[in-house]
Every structure is written in structure tokens, then in C-alpha cells.
Enzyme design. Structure first.
Site, PDB file in Angstrom:
ATOM      1  N   LYS A  23     -14.701 -10.969  11.692  1.00  0.00           N
ATOM      2  CA  LYS A  23     -15.916 -11.057  12.520  1.00  0.00           C
ATOM      3  C   LYS A  23     -16.310 -12.514  12.724  1.00  0.00           C
ATOM      4  O   LYS A  23     -16.602 -12.940  13.845  1.00  0.00           O
ATOM      5  CB  LYS A  23     -17.031 -10.269  11.837  1.00  0.00           C
ATOM      6  CG  LYS A  23     -18.177  -9.921  12.751  1.00  0.00           C
ATOM      7  CD  LYS A  23     -19.155  -8.948  12.088  1.00  0.00           C
ATOM      8  CE  LYS A  23     -18.581  -7.564  11.982  1.00  0.00           C
ATOM      9  NZ  LYS A  23     -19.508  -6.601  11.351  1.00  0.00           N
ATOM     10  N   ARG A  93     -24.407  -9.632   8.216  1.00  0.00           N
ATOM     11  CA  ARG A  93     -23.307  -8.668   8.334  1.00  0.00           C
ATOM     12  C   ARG A  93     -22.122  -9.147   7.509  1.00  0.00           C
ATOM     13  O   ARG A  93     -21.900 -10.333   7.361  1.00  0.00           O
ATOM     14  CB  ARG A  93     -22.822  -8.562   9.790  1.00  0.00           C
ATOM     15  CG  ARG A  93     -23.748  -7.845  10.731  1.00  0.00           C
ATOM     16  CD  ARG A  93     -23.091  -7.732  12.116  1.00  0.00           C
ATOM     17  NE  ARG A  93     -23.863  -6.924  13.028  1.00  0.00           N
ATOM     18  CZ  ARG A  93     -24.833  -7.386  13.797  1.00  0.00           C
ATOM     19  NH1 ARG A  93     -25.143  -8.683  13.738  1.00  0.00           N
ATOM     20  NH2 ARG A  93     -25.489  -6.597  14.618  1.00  0.00           N
ATOM     21  N   GLY A 102     -17.378   0.701   8.673  1.00  0.00           N
ATOM     22  CA  GLY A 102     -18.412   1.380   7.904  1.00  0.00           C
ATOM     23  C   GLY A 102     -18.400   1.085   6.415  1.00  0.00           C
ATOM     24  O   GLY A 102     -19.201   1.617   5.666  1.00  0.00           O
ATOM     25  N   MET A 104     -18.879  -1.889   5.023  1.00  0.00           N
ATOM     26  CA  MET A 104     -19.859  -2.924   4.688  1.00  0.00           C
ATOM     27  C   MET A 104     -21.060  -2.734   5.604  1.00  0.00           C
ATOM     28  O   MET A 104     -20.896  -2.637   6.810  1.00  0.00           O
ATOM     29  CB  MET A 104     -19.258  -4.303   4.978  1.00  0.00           C
ATOM     30  CG  MET A 104     -17.896  -4.479   4.390  1.00  0.00           C
ATOM     31  SD  MET A 104     -18.031  -4.602   2.620  1.00  0.00           S
ATOM     32  CE  MET A 104     -16.418  -5.198   2.234  1.00  0.00           C
ATOM     33  N   ARG A 337     -13.471  -7.414  18.444  1.00  0.00           N
ATOM     34  CA  ARG A 337     -12.313  -7.289  17.538  1.00  0.00           C
ATOM     35  C   ARG A 337     -11.269  -6.429  18.238  1.00  0.00           C
ATOM     36  O   ARG A 337     -11.594  -5.722  19.201  1.00  0.00           O
ATOM     37  CB  ARG A 337     -12.732  -6.647  16.213  1.00  0.00           C
ATOM     38  CG  ARG A 337     -13.320  -5.266  16.370  1.00  0.00           C
ATOM     39  CD  ARG A 337     -13.786  -4.700  15.044  1.00  0.00           C
ATOM     40  NE  ARG A 337     -14.483  -3.428  15.237  1.00  0.00           N
ATOM     41  CZ  ARG A 337     -15.211  -2.836  14.321  1.00  0.00           C
ATOM     42  NH1 ARG A 337     -15.370  -3.398  13.138  1.00  0.00           N
ATOM     43  NH2 ARG A 337     -15.798  -1.685  14.555  1.00  0.00           N
ATOM     44  N   HIS A 456     -19.494   6.590  13.156  1.00  0.00           N
ATOM     45  CA  HIS A 456     -18.648   6.384  11.963  1.00  0.00           C
ATOM     46  C   HIS A 456     -17.541   7.439  11.909  1.00  0.00           C
ATOM     47  O   HIS A 456     -16.364   7.132  11.741  1.00  0.00           O
ATOM     48  CB  HIS A 456     -19.518   6.468  10.701  1.00  0.00           C
ATOM     49  CG  HIS A 456     -18.727   6.371   9.436  1.00  0.00           C
ATOM     50  ND1 HIS A 456     -18.240   7.482   8.785  1.00  0.00           N
ATOM     51  CD2 HIS A 456     -18.295   5.304   8.739  1.00  0.00           C
ATOM     52  CE1 HIS A 456     -17.555   7.097   7.724  1.00  0.00           C
ATOM     53  NE2 HIS A 456     -17.582   5.778   7.667  1.00  0.00           N
ATOM     54  N   GLU A 747      18.769   5.088 -10.507  1.00  0.00           N
ATOM     55  CA  GLU A 747      17.393   5.522 -10.809  1.00  0.00           C
ATOM     56  C   GLU A 747      17.032   5.321 -12.283  1.00  0.00           C
ATOM     57  O   GLU A 747      15.946   5.681 -12.714  1.00  0.00           O
ATOM     58  CB  GLU A 747      17.207   6.992 -10.398  1.00  0.00           C
ATOM     59  CG  GLU A 747      18.311   7.893 -10.878  1.00  0.00           C
ATOM     60  CD  GLU A 747      18.337   9.259 -10.192  1.00  0.00           C
ATOM     61  OE1 GLU A 747      17.284   9.727  -9.766  1.00  0.00           O
ATOM     62  OE2 GLU A 747      19.432   9.848 -10.110  1.00  0.00           O
ATOM     63  N   SER A 766      22.563   4.573  -3.951  1.00  0.00           N
ATOM     64  CA  SER A 766      21.339   5.009  -3.291  1.00  0.00           C
ATOM     65  C   SER A 766      20.232   4.919  -4.329  1.00  0.00           C
ATOM     66  O   SER A 766      20.328   5.535  -5.390  1.00  0.00           O
ATOM     67  CB  SER A 766      21.484   6.436  -2.779  1.00  0.00           C
ATOM     68  OG  SER A 766      20.284   6.809  -2.148  1.00  0.00           O
ATOM     69  N   THR A 769      14.021   5.760  -5.950  1.00  0.00           N
ATOM     70  CA  THR A 769      12.878   4.959  -6.435  1.00  0.00           C
ATOM     71  C   THR A 769      11.802   5.802  -7.111  1.00  0.00           C
ATOM     72  O   THR A 769      10.958   5.262  -7.807  1.00  0.00           O
ATOM     73  CB  THR A 769      12.271   4.116  -5.301  1.00  0.00           C
ATOM     74  OG1 THR A 769      12.002   4.986  -4.196  1.00  0.00           O
ATOM     75  CG2 THR A 769      13.212   3.010  -4.872  1.00  0.00           C
ATOM     76  N   ASP A 771      12.334   8.263  -9.502  1.00  0.00           N
ATOM     77  CA  ASP A 771      12.681   8.239 -10.925  1.00  0.00           C
ATOM     78  C   ASP A 771      12.720   6.815 -11.470  1.00  0.00           C
ATOM     79  O   ASP A 771      12.330   6.566 -12.606  1.00  0.00           O
ATOM     80  CB  ASP A 771      14.039   8.928 -11.159  1.00  0.00           C
ATOM     81  CG  ASP A 771      13.849  10.399 -11.538  1.00  0.00           C
ATOM     82  OD1 ASP A 771      12.754  10.738 -12.015  1.00  0.00           O
ATOM     83  OD2 ASP A 771      14.779  11.201 -11.350  1.00  0.00           O
ATOM     84  N   CYS A 833      16.521   6.479  -1.179  1.00  0.00           N
ATOM     85  CA  CYS A 833      16.171   7.835  -0.752  1.00  0.00           C
ATOM     86  C   CYS A 833      14.932   8.375  -1.462  1.00  0.00           C
ATOM     87  O   CYS A 833      14.669   9.557  -1.427  1.00  0.00           O
ATOM     88  CB  CYS A 833      17.350   8.775  -0.956  1.00  0.00           C
ATOM     89  SG  CYS A 833      17.854   8.886  -2.668  1.00  0.00           S
ATOM     90  N   TYR A 853      20.300   1.081   4.676  1.00  0.00           N
ATOM     91  CA  TYR A 853      19.486   2.139   5.290  1.00  0.00           C
ATOM     92  C   TYR A 853      18.364   2.568   4.352  1.00  0.00           C
ATOM     93  O   TYR A 853      18.405   2.322   3.145  1.00  0.00           O
ATOM     94  CB  TYR A 853      20.352   3.354   5.670  1.00  0.00           C
ATOM     95  CG  TYR A 853      20.910   4.122   4.496  1.00  0.00           C
ATOM     96  CD1 TYR A 853      20.163   5.120   3.862  1.00  0.00           C
ATOM     97  CD2 TYR A 853      22.195   3.861   4.008  1.00  0.00           C
ATOM     98  CE1 TYR A 853      20.670   5.818   2.778  1.00  0.00           C
ATOM     99  CE2 TYR A 853      22.711   4.557   2.923  1.00  0.00           C
ATOM    100  CZ  TYR A 853      21.933   5.540   2.301  1.00  0.00           C
ATOM    101  OH  TYR A 853      22.434   6.219   1.224  1.00  0.00           O
TER     102      TYR A 853
END
Length: 880
Positions: A23, A93, A102, A104, A337, A456, A747, A766, A769, A771, A833, A853
Site C-alpha cells: 500500500k 492503515r 481483511g 489488517m 493494487r 470481505h 524415502e 523417485s 517426499t 515418507d 512422487c 519430472y
């Protein structure tokens, strides 16, 4: 000279967001562009950080600097702070560098007290306006600074209106407002125990502290967690000279967007209220007029505003959300904004801005928040069901989409019903406020009695991609009794209703929803994304249906097919149980022989759906006890099938129970104990691939067999030997030269630490993430929810590490495994994965770590495609 904590608007500029907040930076930029901005100053985000460092106090140096800038403001405006004859009134503000709608709260008309208001009434010759401003200030200050709560004051206003026999706040006379101000101060005193502060300097520092404090209120903390905003950023405070929209019928206030935030249509869109202050429009206390009507009421202000709007849009190269006030016919800009918008609008705006030559394709790709795409991929109403349903009411279509759920009346109930009962709920409120954010997040849809398209509820729902219908004034609601009436019908908690956020229609019944269909803008933007991304995107899918859905969403293969999900099918579970309770290898092989044709059929279906794209099949992973019966009837049936005593079967089931099954007899450990399981699964995979390759000679089938939970190279060697012997024997008997790959899931932390050894056997890694996170943190994903909340409130963690990858710890292990793996096998294929594959900030990390990937659930595929493109565009220097 020490650090500077305060900047006049004319000292700053748009590039200073980190210091001045969004702001403050935008107010400075508009000032530099010569726009009519009421002047003032910004207290920096560093002052907020210092406030917390100093034990939640504003130190003397910062206080003195603020007071010097009040003097500067006095000389700019020609008014004096606290002066009876010519008072300087200000608004206070908040403004952090990321927009937090909403979160603040604002305080207007600061500087008024009993003496100042008297002279202000005389000076403006408008006592009604003066007392209206005063009662608003007392109400806001009490609510925001002292946390008394709005409701008490609203009740006093309603009682006054009832007594006077009037409906609108604007019908209250000067004397009524003066009396309200007196009642408000009494209310303040009874709740706080001291008089309402009359010293403007005390008022100012109270307000500044309140802004700093609000950075850490529970709803702000929750919003930050949902939107990946670090708590260390802090918020700035903007102190600005007041301009008044409540001076009478030639004054007003409004909110406008340079394009329609729901559809993206390139047309000025907004609302205003005459004789009102800014909060009235946003809080939804009165239902406003459309911006087109301003043209009739004040053509000069409208033309000036129109010109400013499009100057700003061209300057920022994005759709703008602006607040303005007209004081006795003169226009002032209070803020601008980049506007929040629906997913469909975001795509249309990005494509239109490219066509208008304002931005490039790369900039368009960076403009869209990948998480927003979720909203486009979610249900709309089934057209036939919608035709048959009759609306019982309609209101403003504030946020599109379709929602069907059970009525709840509080945000807490929305959260409880959704989390504890798994219920689909619709939150019905008089109006929503920032503390409702968690319940809004869990609701399928939101329906409010008050508020416009910029209230809001509307803004937050659009940001979340949640359906919202607002401003339904026909509803009679009793929130305490948990009942509302609409269209002559009563609805209680738990009753079903449906909302159409695209038309504003409300249905007093369940209306069937249908899957979303995606637009030309979506396909156009995703084509740009695909041109720039480096990471491939696969899906986690265990059925042909999921696989086909993922292909529609642009998946380029399956990164995780979990074979165990196939065994829970009622037709197979008996054979699976038979295999588990077998006492000998022969018995196990007999049971596995029953499962083999079923598994082979599963894989054929998945290969067909994937149309020749690569498919990674993970061998059996969960502990065996998960497949066993727990009900007495099922146990008796299995005992009979296996020709066993019930007591004997029960003791086998008991013996398989583990104290910590997630770290027990599962993954590759099952194949080490029972290699015949790996044999059967290999046979099913390879035979299915051969059958499909023969059927589709144009496809290049290369099955990827993934061995889970490896932590030691010798485990992998053992299971891999079983796989290779079995596969090679089957291929030798066929007339095809089928290629296949054997890899592993990384893992277990030890696998990351010894990845150079493991890569000598594994042709691909692979990263699992989920475990890996569990074992690195040492807590279980299923139980962590019960204590993580205290970790968030005590600022130990800012995020759920299962939703957003912990880049510091788990990320370090991933990077280590990538480097070690590539050192041993330069061409090793690397993917991920876990659930993190669809989280945008995690996708960026995987891009930078050099993975090939990511794989995620079908509905997250478009999100991952866009996040991967953004990672490539933003980090092209680091991309491989």
C-alpha cells in the site's frame, strides 16, 4: 544518522515494497505520477520487526521520528494535529508487502475528541457529518485497538434506528449521532475500565501498535500459512490525511477494478456509496450503487477517475483494484493494487494483456497463481439437474463455481463439520469478517445476507476459489438460533442448500454438480507454460479412470502407480488375505496365482489409458496387516476358506500386528521375506507391457519397476535380481525385445546418504517426499496434525512440512541424493512422487535441484505444469 523508519509518500516509490509494504509503495508511486492522493507518511516494515524485537513496544527513537513526520504533514496540509480550530485528522492503515485482504483493520478520523468535534461541526457547518465521523472513530478505535468487538456498537445503532423508526444509518440526525458517540464512549468505559483517550498523540500510537499487533493475530497467521508468507516480513503502517466521503450527498466513497474481477471483461467495474466512508463499501453494511451511476451523479469526477484508472493499469501492466473518495465533488485516490480475481478472470486478463501488447507471454505465465487453477478444475452444476431445480432466491454472484452442502452458521462449525465429520458445508452468515477465514477455507460455498461484490466475503472467496453469493437481503437470519428463512422456507443447521456463484442463484435443495470444463484461455496459457518449462509433469494414478483424467489435464506419464490400492477390491481381497495367512511358500504361490491375472489386467488398463507415455509401477508397499479382516464375520469366513481354526487365524492376525507399522515389515522388506510377491508383480507388469506393445506397435513400451523403501544397496540388489530373472525369462519367451527399467523410491534418509551406492543398481530415483519427510522429522503424518497447531502458534514452524517441502532439512537430503546419484550414474532419471509434486513452491525447488519430472494427483497436474514454467522463467540462470 541511524536507520530511517519513516518516509513521506513523496520520498518513496513503487520499487520499495519490502520496506513500505504494497500500500505504501503504491501510494508513493501514485504521488510521483501526480495523482490526487491525500498526503501522509509510511512507517516501514522494519519498524514492525523492531517493535517485536523491543518486546512489543515502540522505542523512543521511532516515536520521535514519527512525531517529526506529523509536523511535516501539518506543513503539507496547513492543519494541526489536535488543534481545535483547524484539526488534522488522519487514517491509519496497515500494508504488508503481500496483500492480505481483511487481515489488517483500518482506523479513520483519528484526532477527534469531544472538543475537536464541536469546532469541526462549526467549521464544516455540518454537525451531522462531524458526529458521524466521531462515532465511527470511537467504534473503529474500540474494535481495532482495544478489541472490544463491533457487535456491541452495531447493537446500539440498531436500537437507535428501531427507536427512531428508521431503516438506514444515513437517516440518523446529528443529535442521534451525538447521542450514539456518548453511548459508544460509555460502552468503551464499561468494557475497558478507563475513559476513551482524548489525546490525539495517544490515539495515534495506540493505532500504530494495533497495526503491528494485528500482524500476529491468529487469522493473519493462518492466512500467511495458506499463502506462504513469512512472518519475518512484518507490516508497514500508512498514516494519511483524511478526506471525507460522508460530508453529504456530493461526497462518497467507492472501490473499483479496471476490469471485471469475476469474468475478466475489459470494462470498468466497481461500486460506490454517496455520503459514506470507505469501510461501508468493503464491510458490506449498506448495499452500494454501480460505478456507472457515478457518471450520472458527478460526470467530472467520473471522467477524471476513468482517466486515472487506465493510466494506472498501463503503468502497472495489470488489472488494478482501487479505493477512492469524493469530498464535496473532488476526487481523491486512496490506494491501488493489483486486483484479486477469479481463476477464469486471471486467464482472460493475462491473455487480453498479451493481445493488447502490454505484456509478453512469459509475463503472462508469471501472472497467474498456479493454486488458483484449482477453481477451474472443480465442479459446476450438472445442466440437467440445474434445469430441474428452482431457485428460492438470488443475490450477487460474488465468486463463481457451484457448491452444494449442509448449512452451518459459524466459521467454527464449518471447520468442525468438515474436519471431524467429513461433511460438505455451506457457511451462511449475516456478513463474514476476517476471523471467519479458516471456516471459509473449509466451506464448499459462502452465502451472506449483507455486502456487495467487493465485500470481505467476496474478495476472500474469490482468492480461495470458493463459490460465494453475497448481499441476499431477503434472508431473515437468526445466527444464535441457527436458522434462516428464504423464499418462505425455514432452513436449520444441517439442511442441504446449493449456491451458483456464477449467477447468484440460491437453491433450497441438493443440486448435482458436474466436472469443470476448461476454456480456450486456459489452453492458450498452458501452451505458453509448456513452451517454457523444463520439468516434465506426471501423475499419481492407480486406475485407468484417474490416468485418463490426468492425460486430459496434460500429464506426460505416471510417476506413481500404487499396486496395493488394487488389492482392496472386494473381488481380490480374499486372495490377498489367503496369501498373507499362508504358512508355506506353496500356499502363498497358489494365492498369488489367483492375483496374477487381475494385476495383469490392471496394468493393461493403465497402459491403454496412458497411450504409450511412461508408467512407473511401485511394488507392494504397505504392511500386510492392513489387508487383514478385523470383523468377526470376515475372520470366520477367511478361516473357513483356509481350512483353519478361527483361534489359529486370530493368533496369525495378532502376530502380524506391529507397534510402528510405518517403519515395520513393508516395502522392499516384504519382497526380501517373500520374493514370490515380487515375482508375481514383475510377471504381471512385463506380460501386460508385452500384450499392449503387440496391440500398439506404434508405442514404445518401457515399463519402469519401482522398488519402495530401500535403505541399503544389498536390499535393492536382492530384489532387483528377482525382478530381472523373472522379467528376462518372460521376455525371452516372447518375440519382442522389450526394454524395462528398475529403480527405487528414495524415502529413507539413509538412502539419500548412500545414493551414490544405490545408483549403481537403480536406473531411476523417485523421491517419496511424504515418507522422507516423516522419517526426517521423526513424526507421523497421521498424528502430526494433533500437535502441529501449537508449533505454528509458537512460531516453531510456519508451514505444515507435509504440504510444503521443508527445503532446509528434507531439501538438503534431496539435493545430496541428486548429486550423489548423478556422480555414480550420469544419466539417472530423477523424479518426485510425494504430495509435494503439486505444491508450487516445492515444484520450484525441484526444478532448481535438477529433477527431470514431478508427479502429482490428476487435478494438480495443470498447477504443476504452470509452477514448472514459472520456475523455469524465474530461475532461467539456474535451470539445467
Amino acid at each position: 544518522m541511524g536507520k530511517k523508519y519513516v518516509y513521506l509518500f513523496k520520498e518513496g516509490n513503487g520499487s520499495m515494497r519490502e520496506l513500505l509494504g504494497g500500500k505504501g509503495a503504491n501510494l508513493a508511486e501514485m504521488t510521483n505520477l501526480g495523482m490526487p492522493v491525500p498526503q501522509g507518511f509510511t512507517i516501514t516494515t522494519e519498524a514492525c520487526t523492531q517493535y517485536y524485537a523491543d518486546g512489543e513496544t515502540i522505542n523512543d527513537d521511532i516515536k520521535a521520528e514519527i512525531m517529526r513526520y506529523i509536523v511535516e504533514m501539518e506543513s503539507i496540509t496547513g492543519k494541526k494535529f489536535g488543534d481545535i480550530d483547524n484539526p488534522l485528522l488522519v487514517s491509519v492503515r496497515s500494508g504488508s508487502r503481500a496483500s492480505m485482504p481483511g487481515m489488517m483493520d483500518t482506523i479513520l478520523n483519528l484526532g477527534l475528541n469531544d472538543e475537536v468535534v464541536e469546532s469541526f461541526a462549526k467549521k464544516t457547518n455540518n454537525p451531522r457529518f462531524a458526529y458521524d465521523s466521531y462515532r465511527r472513530f470511537i467504534q473503529m478505535y474500540s474494535d481495532v485497538v482495544m478489541e472490544v468487538g463491533k457487535a456491541y456498537f452495531e447493537k446500539l445503532i440498531d436500537e437507535m434506528k428501531h427507536k427512531k423508526g428508521i431503516k438506514l444509518d444515513t437517516e440518523l440526525k446529528a443529535e442521534d449521532l451525538k447521542e450514539l458517540a456518548r453511548q459508544f464512549k460509555e460502552e468503551y468505559k464499561s468494557k475497558i475500565g478507563t475513559e476513551f483517550p482524548s489525546d490525539p498523540v495517544e490515539q495515534l500510537f495506540g493505532a500504530i501498535k494495533a497495526v503491528f499487533r494485528s500482524w500476529d493475530n491468529p487469522r493473519a497467521v493462518y492466512y500467511r500459512r495458506m499463502n506462504d508468507i513469512p512472518s519475518s516480513w512484518g507490516t508497514a503502517v500508512n498514516v494519511q490525511a483524511m478526506v471525507f466521503g460522508n460530508m453529504g450527498d456530493t461526497s462518497g466513497t467507492g472501490v473499483a477494478f479496471s476490469r471485471n474481477p469475476s469474468t475478466g471483461e475489459a470494462k470498468l467495474y466497481g461500486e460506490f456509496l454517496m455520503n459514506a466512508q470507505g469501510e461501508d463499501v468493503v464491510a458490506g453494511v449498506r448495499t452500494p450503487q454501480t460505478i456507472d451511476q457515478l457518471k450520472e451523479q458527478n460526470p467530472t469526477a467520473y471522467d477524471e477517475f476513468y482517466k486515472i484508472v487506465y493510466t494506472l493499469e498501463k503503468h502497472y501492466k495489470d488489472m488494478q483494484d482501487m479505493e477512492f473518495t469524493i469530498e464535496e465533488g473532488k476526487l481523491y485516490m486512496l490506494q491501488t493494487r493489483n486486483g484479486k480475481r477469479t481463476a477464469a478472470a486471471a486467464l482472460k486478463i493475462a491473455c487480453d494483456l498479451v493481445d493488447e501488447g502490454l505484456i509478453t507471454e512469459k509475463e503472462a505465465v508469471l501472472m497467474i497463481d498456479p493454486k488458483q487453477l484449482d477453481a477451474l478444475l472443480h465442479p459446476q452444476f450438472d445442466p440437467a439437474a440445474l434445469k430441474a431445480a428452482k431457485p428460492i432466491g438470488s443475490a450477487l454472484p460474488a465468486s463463481p463455481g457451484a457448491a452444494c452442502g449442509q448449512v452451518v452458521f459459524t466459521a467454527e462449525d464449518a471447520t468442525n463439520w468438515a474436519v471431524n465429520k467429513g461433511a460438505k458445508v455451506i457457511l451462511v452468515r449475516l456478513e463474514t469478517s476476517p476471523e471467519d477465514i479458516e471456516g471459509m477455507n473449509y466451506a464448499q460455498g459462502i452465502l451472506t445476507v449483507r455486502g456487495g461484490m467487493t465485500s470481505h466475503a467476496a474478495v476472500v472467496a474469490r482468492g480461495m476459489g470458493t463459490c460465494c453469493v453475497s448481499g441476499c437481503g431477503e434472508i431473515k437470519i437468526d445466527e444464535a438460533a441457527k436458522v434462516f428463512t428464504l423464499g418462505g422456507k425455514e432452513f436449520h443447521e444441517g439442511d442441504w442448500i446449493s449456491l451458483d456463484g456464477s449467477t447468484g442463484n440460491i437453491y433450497g435443495e441438493k443440486v448435482k454438480t458436474a466436472d469443470a470444463s476448461i476454456s480456450g484461455d486456459f489452453n492458450r496459457l498452458m501452451t505458453w507454460a509448456d513452451n517454457y518449462r523444463v520439468l516434465k509433469v506426471r501423475t499419481n494414478a492407480d486406475t485407468p479412470k484417474d490416468a485418463a483424467q490426468a492425460i486430459k489435464f496434460g500429464a506426460e506419464g505416471i510417476g506413481l502407480c500404487r499396486t496395493e490400492h488394487m488389492f482392496f477390491d472386494s473381488a481380490r481381497i480374499a486372495a490377498m488375505r489367503e496369501m498373507i495367512v499362508s504358512k508355506t511358500e506353496d500356499q502363498r504361490r497358489t494365492a498369488l496365482a489367483k492375483l496374477l491375472p487381475m494385476q495383469r489386467g490392471d496394468f493393461e488398463g493403465i497402459y491403454e489409458a496412458m497411450q504409450g507415455y511412461p508408467v512407473t509401477i511401485r511394488f507392494l508397499d504397505p504392511p500386510l496387516h492392513e489387508f487383514l479382516p478385523t470383523e468377526d464375520d470376515d475372520i470366520a469366513y477367511l478361516a473357513k476358506e483356509m481350512k483353519m481354526e478361527i483361534s489359529e487365524l486370530k493368533s496369525i492376525i495378532t502376530s502380524l500386528h506391529e507397534f510402528n507399522p510405518m517403519m515395520g515389515h513393508r516395502g522392499c522388506r516384504l519382497a526380501v521375506s517373500y520374493p514370490e510377491i515380487a515375482e508375481m508383480q514383475t510377471t504381471a507388469v512385463i506380460e501386460a507391457a508385452i500384450n499392449i506393445q503387440k496391440k500398439h506397435p506404434e508405442w514404445n513400451m518401457v515399463p519402469e519397476l519401482m522398488i519402495p523403501l530401500v535403505g541399503e544397496i544389498k536390499e535393492l540388489q536382492y530384489v532387483k535380481n528377482v525382478v530381472v530373472e523373472t522379467a528376462d525369462a518372460i521376455i525371452a519367451k516372447s518375440d519382442l525385445n522389450l526394454k524395462y527399467m528398475v529403480g527405487t523410491m528414495i524415502e529413507i534418509p539413509r538412502a539419500c546418504l548412500t545414493a551414490n551406492e544405490i545408483a549403481t543398481e537403480a536406473e531411476f530415483f523417485s523421491f517419496g517426499t511424504n515418507d522422507l519427510t516423516q522419517m526426517t522429522f521423526g513424526f507421523s503424518r497421521d498424528d502430526a496434525g494433533s500437535f502441529l497447531e501449537s508449533y505454528y502458534t509458537k512460531k516453531i514452524y510456519e508451514n505444515d512440512p507435509f504440504a510444503k517441502l521443508d527445503q532446509t532439512g528434507v531439501g538438503k537430503l534431496v539435493k545430496m541424493a541428486v548429486e550423489l546419484g548423478k556422480a555414480s550414474r550420469p544419466g539417472i532419471k530423477l523424479g518426485i512422487c510425494g504430495e509435494h509434486g503439486g505444491d508450487p513452491s516445492s515444484v520450484e525447488f525441484f526444478h532448481n535441484a535438477g529433477l527431470d519430472y514431478v508427479s502429482c494427483s490428476p487435478f494438480r497436474v495443470p498447477i504443476a505444469r504452470l509452477a514448472a514454467a514459472q520456475a523455469a522463467v524465474s530461475n532461467k540462470d539456474q535451470s539445467k
